[in-house]
Motif scaffolding. Structure first.
Motif, PDB file in Angstrom:
ATOM      1  N   ASN A 116       0.836  -1.194   0.000  1.00 48.03           N
ATOM      2  CA  ASN A 116       0.000   0.000   0.000  1.00 48.03           C
ATOM      3  C   ASN A 116       0.875   1.251   0.000  1.00 48.03           C
ATOM      4  N   TYR A 117       0.398   2.298  -0.688  1.00 50.05           N
ATOM      5  CA  TYR A 117       1.226   3.489  -0.902  1.00 50.05           C
ATOM      6  C   TYR A 117       0.351   4.728  -0.750  1.00 50.05           C
ATOM      7  N   SER A 118       0.905   5.787  -0.153  1.00 48.76           N
ATOM      8  CA  SER A 118       0.157   7.030   0.046  1.00 48.76           C
ATOM      9  C   SER A 118       0.920   8.213  -0.531  1.00 48.76           C
ATOM     10  N   VAL A 119       0.195   9.073  -1.231  1.00 50.52           N
ATOM     11  CA  VAL A 119       0.768  10.326  -1.728  1.00 50.52           C
ATOM     12  C   VAL A 119      -0.129  11.473  -1.276  1.00 50.52           C
ATOM     13  N   LYS A 120       0.425  12.663  -1.271  1.00 48.49           N
ATOM     14  CA  LYS A 120      -0.306  13.848  -0.820  1.00 48.49           C
ATOM     15  C   LYS A 120      -0.209  14.933  -1.889  1.00 48.49           C
TER      16      LYS A 120
END
Length: 253
Positions: A116-120
């Protein structure tokens, strides 16, 4: 290293048959993961009538060893010829996606991992775009002129001249007291004739009146260094409809 252990077939009731224990396989297993897009208070617009403000967008993907997943492509915000999806935060435009834990604002456009990966969302807070006040029409930017000068003389320097490229001028030097004047040009040809005006700074009304020239409507001494959002509003004398246009100025010390 990929996890390649799965349960093999066998007789679980036979204590002499250990083939039911886990064994390694060589084929690539299916792996699903999600990419989270943190909007950081921004407004994600997908059509003329559909949008989401704040929160997180989530997409699910299947891992591939050979192909990276491209991140969402965001179109530049354009009030007159919109393209979707687009993303803004107030009057600040979207610039790029950054890793959620990134402290250097390095942009990312794809992801090649399997977890899982998160960007802003990262916005340009030195650039101000026009976002219409609900119910208003767009005021022609070419009719707007904003200047500033010291209170001790009449010398004026332009800080906004209706340019379609926001904040192209040098920041206002606020180390000495400067007052701003905003002029909305008289109508020509078939342009609407105005009879009432308002000016907002950061959404707060700082001027209202019947003159198209608002002299010394605000003073830089009242503001810290930074980028400020100014909105010029004018009412059509014939129809009573209000027009607005938003631009930005910089104050430095």
């Amino acid at each position: 290293d990929k996890l390649k252990r799965v349960a093999a077939t066998g007789n679980a009731d036979d204590p002499n048959d250990d083939s039911y224990t886990t064994k390694a396989i060589t084929s690539t297993r299916i792996n699903r993961f999600k990419i989270e897009y943190i909007l950081d208070g921004g407004k994600y617009i997908t059509s003329a009538t559909e949008s989401q403000t704040g929160g997180v967008l989530v997409d699910y993907h299947t891992y591939s060893e050979t192909t990276a997943v491209p991140l969402k492509t965001i179109e530049e915000y354009n009030e007159t010829s919109p393209a979707y999806p687009t993303l803004i935060k107030g009057n600040f435009p979207f610039v790029k996606w950054i890793a959620a834990n990134d402290t250097t604002s390095t942009g990312v456009t794809s992801y090649a991992g399997h977890t899982n990966y998160s960007v802003k969302a990262f916005y340009n807070q030195d650039s101000v775009i026009n976002v219409l006040i609900p119910g208003y029409k767009t005021l022609d930017a070419s009719r707007i002129l904003c200047t500033y000068g010291k209170t001790t003389d009449d010398t004026q320097t332009t800080c906004y001249d209706g340019s379609t490229t926001p904040l192209t001028s040098t920041a206002i030097d606020g180390t000495t007291e400067q007052v701003l004047t905003l002029t909305i040009a008289e109508a020509t040809d078939d342009q609407p004739v105005f009879d009432e005006y308002k000016i907002l700074v950061q959404g707060n009304i700082v001027y209202t009146g019947s003159s198209n020239i608002a002299k010394a409507f605000t003073n830089t001494k009242d503001y810290e260094a930074g980028t400020y959002i100014l909105t010029a509003c004018a009412k059509d004398s014939e129809t009573g409809i209000w027009y607005s246009y938003t631009f930005g100025i910089k104050i430095q010390r």
